[in-house]
Design an enzyme around this catalytic site. Sequence first.
Site: not given
Ligand code: SAH
Length: 219
Positions: A66
Amino acid sequence: MSTGESEGEQAERMAFILGLRQRGIRDVGVLRAMELVPRPLFVDPALRRHAYDDVALPIACGQTMSQPSLVAAMTEALSLTADHSVLEVGTGSGYHAAVLSHLAARVVTVDRYRSLVAEAQARFEVLGLRNVTAYVGDGTQGMPARAPFDRILVTAAAPDIPLPLIDQLKFGGVIVMPLGAPEEIQTLVRYVKEQSGRTRTELMKVRFVPLIPGAAATL
Ligand code: SAH
């Protein structure tokens, strides 16, 4: 701790914090935590020149980190204190977890992609962050072995808050999560669990990648 940062990079980081203030981030602790985490370390080398821009950036596995002002606003909404135990669902680059680690006692972060977790964990080690641990798993199930949590941050969107997360939240605890259908504009929600009931406050419109149940088979 040395991160080998040049004077130019330091100036860039100062301008970054000023920009967050101008976008309405007021919490001094959050601003300080954002100042302490070198965002370029978490960004794809090809995109480093945009590391301090207020934009979302693509990361590996087709995911997105983000824009910093949203990271800051979500962190503010968590109302963290130094004794908190925090779960983040959606490690991605590890950037947001690193910010949280400066504001809480312990941070547990989980992602369904093994490679993202390995890279994030390596970054935490480079930065000497000892109170944050990344796990591979399905974050829709929470992290029962490390529960209960004072705060839960979800950085991927789903139509509703997964029940295991509510179960693993302490009374008085807060969940911040984007709710809504994938590929659409979602609403960032602040959920508070009290003995006497639950409250939900809508914070702002946002766009996140989807929360997908189950760990990824590859990557
Ligand atoms: N907070 C992160 C950005 C997250 S993007 C940062 O600071 O860079 C959203 C993430 O959620 C992705 O990496 C995706 O793989 C993860 N995600 C999606 N579904 C998920 C699940 N069921 N369990 C764990 N992670 C998940």
